[in-house]
Every structure is written in structure tokens, then in C-alpha cells.
Design a protein around this motif. Structure first.
Motif, short mmCIF file in Angstrom:
data_model
loop_
_atom_site.label_atom_id
_atom_site.label_comp_id
_atom_site.label_asym_id
_atom_site.label_seq_id
_atom_site.Cartn_x
_atom_site.Cartn_y
_atom_site.Cartn_z
N GLY A 49 0.83 -1.20 0.00
CA GLY A 49 0.00 0.00 0.00
C GLY A 49 0.86 1.25 0.00
O GLY A 49 1.69 1.45 0.89
N HIS A 50 0.69 2.09 -1.01
CA HIS A 50 1.46 3.33 -1.14
C HIS A 50 1.02 4.34 -0.09
O HIS A 50 -0.12 4.80 -0.10
N ARG A 51 1.89 4.63 0.87
CA ARG A 51 1.56 5.45 2.04
C ARG A 51 0.43 4.80 2.84
O ARG A 51 -0.38 5.48 3.47
N GLY A 52 0.40 3.48 2.81
CA GLY A 52 -0.67 2.73 3.47
C GLY A 52 -1.86 2.61 2.55
O GLY A 52 -1.72 2.58 1.32
N ALA A 53 -3.04 2.53 3.14
CA ALA A 53 -4.28 2.47 2.36
C ALA A 53 -4.70 3.90 2.03
O ALA A 53 -5.74 4.39 2.46
N SER A 54 -3.87 4.59 1.26
CA SER A 54 -3.98 6.04 1.14
C SER A 54 -5.13 6.54 0.27
O SER A 54 -5.38 7.73 0.23
N SER A 55 -5.81 5.63 -0.43
CA SER A 55 -6.96 6.12 -1.21
C SER A 55 -8.22 6.21 -0.36
O SER A 55 -9.16 6.91 -0.73
N ILE A 56 -8.23 5.53 0.79
CA ILE A 56 -9.42 5.59 1.65
C ILE A 56 -9.10 6.06 3.06
O ILE A 56 -10.03 6.37 3.82
N CYS A 57 -7.85 6.12 3.42
CA CYS A 57 -7.43 6.59 4.75
C CYS A 57 -6.44 7.73 4.57
O CYS A 57 -5.80 7.84 3.53
#
Length: 219
Positions: free
Chosen positions: A31-39
Motif C-alpha cells: 500500500g502506497h503510504r498505506g491504504a492512502s486512497s481511503i485513509c
């Protein structure tokens, strides 16, 4: 959950990733920067969210504060991800708050950085999200056996390398689960020198190499 080629954003389905076969050799999803599309990016919620959706690992960015704490943050200021000032925000007046979020984090102490809400810009339910330390991110990783993390070291920030050694020793992370990445060759060479037991990757496009000899080194 994989970073899109050519863009900067991360793509993410709202359903868990499909199961992948074991045995190694298959594609891994980070996950790019974590779950960055929803968080909110680079937060505890984003890291945990990526793992909850089935990512094999997360990618995070790091900066160092004035008091030599390594934090998980992409930009060198909080301005882009901080909640805009309003009465009651940050428990301070407008002018000092806006000065705080516009200041380089390298000029701020960790406690100052943690006073800022960096989650509400994404959605109100993330109002409690604060900048986390890299040590905290490593501790979260230990709660998810087998998951990995890619840590991007910003180009030219060689002073952060000794601090990373301290964080790794304190968090007691497994070298097989932590990989260092970065765009600056000199910086990544220093990282490899500090972490010979870890995988260290220099991100490079062959088209940007200055000579054929440089290009051949990456083939």
C-alpha cells in the motif's frame, strides 16, 4: 494497493485483495503510504487499513524532527495534510497554528508535530489521527506477522541515517521485513553501509542516467 505506474497515487479496491499462491516468486502488493486512497496517508489508520485489506506490506515516507525523532510523513511540512484552522482547532490561535503547519518539521519538536490533526482532511472519522513515529510503525508491523514495510529515505537527507540505526535497534525489527528505498544514490549507499543485513533499493529510471556506464549498472 499497488502504486500506479507513471502516477503518484495509489490504486485501491474497497474489497480485500484476492488470495495469492504461496511459495514465493509471486507479485507482492504494498500500500502506497498505506491504504492512502481511503485513509489519510502515512498514518496508523492507513497502515492498519492496508493490512486489513490484504496488502503484503506498506510503503511509508520519513522525515526527522528537531529533537531527532524519525516520523512517518511525506512532505517536509504539515501544511497539505493538516486540518485548516478554525476556532478550537489545535487549541491555539490562527496565526501560531498556521505558522506551525507551514514550518519545516525539521524545525519542530515531535510533540509540536503531534498536536496537529492530519486525518480530518480525508474524512471526519479520522480526526484523531496524528503523525506517528517510524518506531511506532515498526511496532504496528509486528502485530501482523509476515507483513513488510518499504521505508523511503528522502534524497540528500544523510543526517537521518544514524537516527534510523537507533530506531531499528530499539524496535528490534526483522531485516527480512523492512526494506529501504530512495531516489538519491549517495543517500542509499550510506543506508546500505549502515544496514548491510537489510535490502536497500535505489529507485532509478534508466532514461535519466547520464552515461551508458550508469545505465548498464541497472541492467
Amino acid at each position: 494497493l499497488a502504486e500506479t505506474l507513471g502516477g503518484g497515487a495509489a490504486t485501491m479496491a474497497l474489497a480485500p485483495l484476492p488470495p495469492r499462491g504461496g511459495g514465493g516468486g509471486g507479485m507482492l502488493f504494498y500500500g502506497h503510504r498505506g491504504a492512502s486512497s481511503i485513509c489519510p496517508e502515512n498514518t496508523e489508520a492507513s497502515i492498519r487499513g492496508a493490512f486489513a485489506l490484504g496488502a503484503d506490506g506498506v510503503e511509508v515516507d520519513i522525515q526527522a524532527t528537531k529533537d531527532k525523532q524519525v516520523i512517518v510523513l511525506h512532505d517536509d511540512t504539515l501544511q497539505r495534510t493538516a486540518l485548516p484552522w478554525a476556532p478550537g482547532v489545535g487549541e491555539m490561535d490562527c496565526e501560531p497554528y498556521e505558522h506551525l503547519v507551514a514550518s519545516p518539521v525539521g524545525s519542530l519538536c515531535f510533540n509540536d508535530v503531534q498536536a496537529v490533526d492530519i486525518g480530518s482532511w480525508k474524512a471526519p472519522e479520522y480526526h484523531a489521527e496524528r503523525v506517528v513515529s517510524l518506531k511506532k510503525a515498526f511496532h504496528i508491523l509486528r502485530e501482523y506477522p509476515g507483513k513488510g514495510i518499504l521505508v523511503e529515505v528522502k534524497g540528500g537527507d544523510t543526517s537521518i541515517v544514524p537516527l534510523l540505526r537507533e530506531v531499528v535497534e530499539q524496535a528490534q525489527v526483522q531485516p527480512s521485513l523492512v526494506h529501504w528505498i530512495g531516489f538519491d544514490l549517495e543517500t542509499m549507499a550510506l543506508v546500505k553501509e549502515a544496514f548491510p543485513e537489510f535490502l536497500v533499493f535505489h529507485i532509478c529510471q534508466i532514461a535519466n542516467c547520464r552515461t551508458p556506464e550508469e545505465a548498464s549498472a541497472f541492467i
